[in-house]
Design a protein around this motif. Structure first.
Motif, PDB file in Angstrom:
ATOM      1  N   UNK A 274     -29.469  26.654  22.795  1.00  0.00           N
ATOM      2  CA  UNK A 274     -28.300  27.414  23.224  1.00  0.00           C
ATOM      3  C   UNK A 274     -27.034  26.579  23.063  1.00  0.00           C
ATOM      4  N   UNK A 275     -25.921  27.268  22.770  1.00  0.00           N
ATOM      5  CA  UNK A 275     -24.639  26.600  22.655  1.00  0.00           C
ATOM      6  C   UNK A 275     -24.386  25.964  21.308  1.00  0.00           C
ATOM      7  N   UNK A 276     -25.286  26.158  20.358  1.00  0.00           N
ATOM      8  CA  UNK A 276     -25.174  25.533  19.043  1.00  0.00           C
ATOM      9  C   UNK A 276     -25.023  26.608  17.979  1.00  0.00           C
ATOM     10  N   UNK A 277     -24.097  26.384  17.057  1.00  0.00           N
ATOM     11  CA  UNK A 277     -23.906  27.308  15.945  1.00  0.00           C
ATOM     12  C   UNK A 277     -24.155  26.557  14.650  1.00  0.00           C
ATOM     13  N   UNK A 282     -16.338  31.383  14.189  1.00  0.00           N
ATOM     14  CA  UNK A 282     -15.129  30.934  14.851  1.00  0.00           C
ATOM     15  C   UNK A 282     -14.433  31.984  15.672  1.00  0.00           C
ATOM     16  N   UNK A 283     -15.180  32.835  16.332  1.00  0.00           N
ATOM     17  CA  UNK A 283     -14.558  33.926  17.072  1.00  0.00           C
ATOM     18  C   UNK A 283     -14.896  33.857  18.560  1.00  0.00           C
ATOM     19  N   UNK A 284     -15.144  32.653  19.050  1.00  0.00           N
ATOM     20  CA  UNK A 284     -15.498  32.529  20.457  1.00  0.00           C
ATOM     21  C   UNK A 284     -16.923  32.942  20.700  1.00  0.00           C
ATOM     22  N   UNK A 285     -17.252  33.190  21.937  1.00  0.00           N
ATOM     23  CA  UNK A 285     -18.611  33.594  22.254  1.00  0.00           C
ATOM     24  C   UNK A 285     -19.512  32.397  22.470  1.00  0.00           C
ATOM     25  N   UNK A 286     -20.732  32.679  22.872  1.00  0.00           N
ATOM     26  CA  UNK A 286     -21.732  31.647  23.139  1.00  0.00           C
ATOM     27  C   UNK A 286     -22.840  31.782  22.105  1.00  0.00           C
ATOM     28  N   UNK A 287     -22.989  30.815  21.179  1.00  0.00           N
ATOM     29  CA  UNK A 287     -24.002  30.949  20.135  1.00  0.00           C
ATOM     30  C   UNK A 287     -25.343  30.350  20.547  1.00  0.00           C
ATOM     31  N   UNK A 307     -25.235  35.532  18.676  1.00  0.00           N
ATOM     32  CA  UNK A 307     -24.232  35.514  19.733  1.00  0.00           C
ATOM     33  C   UNK A 307     -24.876  35.924  21.055  1.00  0.00           C
ATOM     34  N   UNK A 308     -24.646  35.146  22.113  1.00  0.00           N
ATOM     35  CA  UNK A 308     -25.284  35.415  23.400  1.00  0.00           C
ATOM     36  C   UNK A 308     -24.388  36.108  24.413  1.00  0.00           C
ATOM     37  N   UNK A 309     -23.072  35.993  24.251  1.00  0.00           N
ATOM     38  CA  UNK A 309     -22.158  36.458  25.288  1.00  0.00           C
ATOM     39  C   UNK A 309     -21.526  37.803  24.954  1.00  0.00           C
ATOM     40  N   UNK A 319     -21.265  41.879  20.144  1.00  0.00           N
ATOM     41  CA  UNK A 319     -21.889  42.049  21.444  1.00  0.00           C
ATOM     42  C   UNK A 319     -22.961  40.980  21.640  1.00  0.00           C
ATOM     43  N   UNK A 320     -23.414  40.837  22.874  1.00  0.00           N
ATOM     44  CA  UNK A 320     -24.511  39.909  23.145  1.00  0.00           C
ATOM     45  C   UNK A 320     -25.749  40.358  22.390  1.00  0.00           C
ATOM     46  N   UNK A 321     -26.371  39.436  21.670  1.00  0.00           N
ATOM     47  CA  UNK A 321     -27.562  39.745  20.887  1.00  0.00           C
ATOM     48  C   UNK A 321     -27.291  39.998  19.427  1.00  0.00           C
ATOM     49  N   UNK A 322     -26.022  40.131  19.017  1.00  0.00           N
ATOM     50  CA  UNK A 322     -25.718  40.382  17.611  1.00  0.00           C
ATOM     51  C   UNK A 322     -25.989  39.139  16.764  1.00  0.00           C
ATOM     52  N   UNK A 323     -26.474  39.368  15.572  1.00  0.00           N
ATOM     53  CA  UNK A 323     -26.740  38.294  14.626  1.00  0.00           C
ATOM     54  C   UNK A 323     -25.433  37.818  14.001  1.00  0.00           C
ATOM     55  N   UNK A 324     -25.175  36.521  14.067  1.00  0.00           N
ATOM     56  CA  UNK A 324     -23.978  35.935  13.462  1.00  0.00           C
ATOM     57  C   UNK A 324     -24.239  35.571  12.008  1.00  0.00           C
ATOM     58  N   UNK A 325     -25.361  34.934  11.765  1.00  0.00           N
ATOM     59  CA  UNK A 325     -25.700  34.549  10.403  1.00  0.00           C
ATOM     60  C   UNK A 325     -27.166  34.180  10.325  1.00  0.00           C
TER      61      UNK A 325
END
Length: 342
Positions: A274-277, A282-287, A307-309, A319-325
């Protein structure tokens, strides 16, 4: 004149009718609505090796009036991502992975090529596109299926073949490689990595012999990101891979997730932090970054950042749970020449 009760209209529809009526009275011509295209993440089934002529599109388009309040929300993957925390410890899982990796065949020759087929997905910023008063938008993009033939010894020109999501194929040469100072650029360079757990652990943290990790969270995160890059970008020799997985298990802060999903829609078991991207965002949130393995064979499947947050404001689209990459390793093997498939 008969009227239609407001309670029978969809929310906000009576306001639109009143505005339309006033335009009729004043003789105004209603403006053409301006609409924007927004891509949202969606998951697809695994790509079949024989169907490489057309890349997989991992996105669907929806539209919304630009005059609406804030950017349209992309489809939330929270309900579609079946991850759940596992009672299995990271050390136990990675030991099993290490044992499986040590049994893989050896015998790679310098004039051969490492073939890798991947499916890629990511969100990207586009400062040129805005919605309402939001400074920028983020859009989901499928990079599509890519094939790479990389020289085992770095001394032969390789090949990159990109299957565009809209159709067509783009081929580019991969230049000869020099050994990287802080990165592994070809297979034979990976042979120089430590094959013992402690030595590999020092390499992940960038430590000299006898030097110990600082204990800082930032150092653990950097080691995990370095591990993600090595594992996704390189084929590792069996002994090196076994040491690598045991060294990763020593990084504090790891968790195990069941049902982690990659860009190709496949699910597996993941070691995550958690907390690692590991895949930039670069759009905020908790990765949260995940290294995903096949549930049965324990083969490495790829990595994802989630994205967790929940969004802090209407200008943040994920949204929370969306795939970033995500990078899904669909196939990886050694072949005799570039352009040849396993």
């Amino acid at each position: 004149m008969s009227t239609i009760p407001e309670k029978d209209l969809p929310p906000g529809r009576h306001r639109v009718l009143r505005e339309h009526l006033m335009r009729e009275i004043n003789g105004e011509t209603p403006p053409e609505p301006v609409r924007r295209i927004w891509r949202r993440p969606a998951f697809v089934a695994p790509v079949v090796a024989a169907a490489l002529s057309v890349a997989v599109v991992i996105g669907a388009s929806v539209t919304r009036d630009a005059a609406s309040d804030g950017p349209p929300r992309p489809h939330s993957g929270a309900s579609e991502r079946p991850e759940r925390r596992s009672s299995q410890s990271p050390a136990h899982l990675l030991e099993r992975v290490a044992v499986a990796a040590a049994k893989l065949p050896t015998g790679v020759e310098g004039d051969e090529f490492v073939y890798t087929k991947t499916d890629n997905y990511h969100w990207k910023m586009d400062p040129e596109k805005t919605v309402g008063d939001c400074d920028r938008t983020l859009e989901g993009h499928a990079w599509g299926v890519r094939e790479r033939w990389e020289s085992v010894d770095g001394q032969h020109v390789g090949l990159s073949r990109e299957h565009k999501t809209g159709g067509g194929v783009v081929e580019r040469p991969i230049a000869k490689q020099l050994p990287g100072k802080h990165s592994i650029n070809f297979y034979e360079q990976a042979l120089e990595l430590p094959t013992d757990t402690e030595g590999m652990h020092r390499w992940l943290y960038g430590l000299d012999p006898g030097e110990k990790p600082s204990g800082k969270r930032s150092a653990d995160e950097a080691a995990f990101v370095k591990a993600s890059g090595l594992l996704t970008g390189s084929l590792l020799p069996p002994k090196t891979a076994a040491a690598f997985y045991r060294a990763v298990a020593k990084i504090p802060g790891l968790i195990v997730l069941e049902g982690a999903r990659d860009a190709a829609g496949r699910t597996g078991v993941a070691v995550a932090m958690d907390g690692v991207s590991a895949i930039g965002f670069g759009q905020g949130g908790e990765p949260r970054s995940e290294l995903i393995f096949d549930q049965k064979t324990l083969a490495y499947m790829g990595q994802s950042t989630v994205n967790l947050s929940a969004p802090e404001n209407r200008c943040q689209p994920l949204e929370a749970g969306d795939l970033v990459g995500s990078v899904a390793i669909l196939e990886r093997a050694v072949v005799d020449k570039k352009g040849e498939r396993p």
